[in-house]
Scaffold this active site. Sequence first.
Site, mmCIF file in Angstrom:
data_model
loop_
_atom_site.group_PDB
_atom_site.id
_atom_site.type_symbol
_atom_site.label_atom_id
_atom_site.label_comp_id
_atom_site.label_asym_id
_atom_site.label_seq_id
_atom_site.Cartn_x
_atom_site.Cartn_y
_atom_site.Cartn_z
ATOM 1 N N HIS A 394 50.583 39.728 43.791
ATOM 2 C CA HIS A 394 51.596 40.163 44.202
ATOM 3 C C HIS A 394 52.628 39.266 44.479
ATOM 4 C CE1 HIS A 394 54.060 43.534 46.591
ATOM 5 N NE2 HIS A 394 54.534 42.386 47.166
ATOM 6 N N GLU A 395 52.161 38.367 45.489
ATOM 7 C CA GLU A 395 53.143 37.414 45.819
ATOM 8 C C GLU A 395 53.663 36.257 44.776
ATOM 9 O OE1 GLU A 395 54.751 37.345 48.484
ATOM 10 O OE2 GLU A 395 53.830 38.897 49.328
ATOM 11 N N HIS A 401 58.855 35.719 39.106
ATOM 12 C CA HIS A 401 60.304 36.067 38.915
ATOM 13 C C HIS A 401 61.410 35.208 39.325
ATOM 14 C CE1 HIS A 401 63.044 40.060 39.998
ATOM 15 N NE2 HIS A 401 63.561 39.082 39.073
#
Length: 609
Positions: A394-395, A401
């Site tokens: 997730h992180e 991104h």
Amino acid sequence: MLLLVALTAAAAVTETEADRWNLADLYASLDAWNADAGKLTAQMTEFAACKGHLGDSAARLKQCLKLRYDMQKRNYRLGVYAGEQLAADTGVPASLELDQRGDALGNALGEADAFVDPEILALGKARIDALLAADAGLASYRFPLDHILRAAPHTLDAEGEMLVASFGQMNDAGRSTYSVLFNSDIPWPTINLADGELAKLDSTGYEKYREVVNRGDRKRVMETFFGTFKMYERTFGVTYYAQMKQAAVYAKVRKYPDSITAALDRNAIPVSVFDTLIAQTNASLPTLHRYFRLRAKMLGITDMHYYDIYPPLVHGDFKFPYATGRALILDAVAPLGKDYVAALRNGLDSRWMDIYPRPHKESGAHMAGDAYDVHPYVLLNYIDNYDSVTGTAHEWGHAMHTYLSNRAQPFATANYANFVAEIASTFNEALLIDRMIKTARTDDERLFYLGTALEGLRGGFYRQAMFAEFERNVHARVDRGEALTGDAMTRTYCEILKRYHGDAEGVVKVDDVDCVEWAFIPHFYTPYYVYQYATSLAASSLFAQRVTGREPGALDRYLTLLKSGASDYPYELVKKAGVDLATPAPYQALVARMDSIMDRMEALLAQRK
């Protein structure tokens, strides 16, 4: 092909330097930080000469905007260093002081450039368009300037903006108090589990021990942990009420009807997105209740309680040391292409991350991506369970991104909105869980991952939508000028918690102590943030389905979204990539996926019989 690694016991972790981030990439020393802070202060003095002269010429506008964004970039870098020093050890007074100094610099910068938006508005769209046409070098500032002009009805004159900026010194007092109280000052209790293990119930311990197999232990873990919050209910009520009053005041000052409109309008997100999410979530509660009934059946219980929603549905001591989790993540993201995998591997190997929990380290996990000229930083509290692997994926979805956006965009349009941010993180989670289901070697493993996928959808969609509904309820009351105590927040949360979990229908029993859970949620201190987890999960589920299904153009559209930064409004960027979050379709698709997973699980269970 990588498969599940199951160990009977987790090896003790001895931290090495390689397990902690290297903040020297930001500043080699505190002296270097101080020197850069001095440069920022000097720039603010220089920037004062731009006041009243932004419209003199295209060259002058470009010079002033370049200086403005350079100041912001420097301020962000200073803030990341100070913030991550504190996150690494919240008990060090010098780190708290440095973080406060960073906040003070940011507030001073807000005051120094407060004249910009009113002056741009005074120049007007026609003049700004003419200046943009006169100098191609202004192209990277076109969208930020359009963003300012769009906010005309909610922007004050120069004196008013200066006054609002000066209030920044008092911003986030509620959040800051919450953080210190939660991370450092509360003496978290310790309990003896049935097997003799001593369990300290701080945030990390609670998230670990609420999953234990012994049901009596789970009950005591939740009662003890939430019981501690109950002891501080009044204080947490005051801190959250203060944060909500801040949001209400700013909404009123900026001439918005309420705090939700003010929060969403910053990025031109229609309130209809929020409304559609809540409506679709409530309409699909039967699917959530179906999941809880399946969970109760698999756990072999007839009186399911709130403390029964976290243990894995398949018994077994599945352990994932960090090295295993790292390899699984790199394997899972292969559909995003070799360049993506190579960039991720480089980040994992380059000390951009602080991996393991320790006393006074900030709880949970986060990604700090504001140091544009450096790289993202990731904080974890990795404890060798599958949630830790998911949290890492997730992180690093966030981090990648940021990495892609910073490489593709100039600083002025690199800092993407939160509305888009959670798409990248939950997309990586979807790739990971699909990979694990496909590579499972036994029905037990397959059921474990299918159950984990269900829990991810429950936690990322239904739970966050539930939080969002609570948040809107309490903010609306503060917007109306009503008093709101911690006890009142608990009663409000309790009604929503029970409705979502089917308490009245006998699906899940919610005990009174569970209802103080709102005080445990740090994201409430960022108003109207949590709903974006749910909308993003709906969007990322569709994106992942299309990318892994090799739909023509799907991968390019998705990577283009990640590289787009803040080059357009986030709702529009997601629409361009193929998902409209103001319509029921993405939410209905996610609910259909949840039902499909339960169909597969029930078929496997029937096969066993």
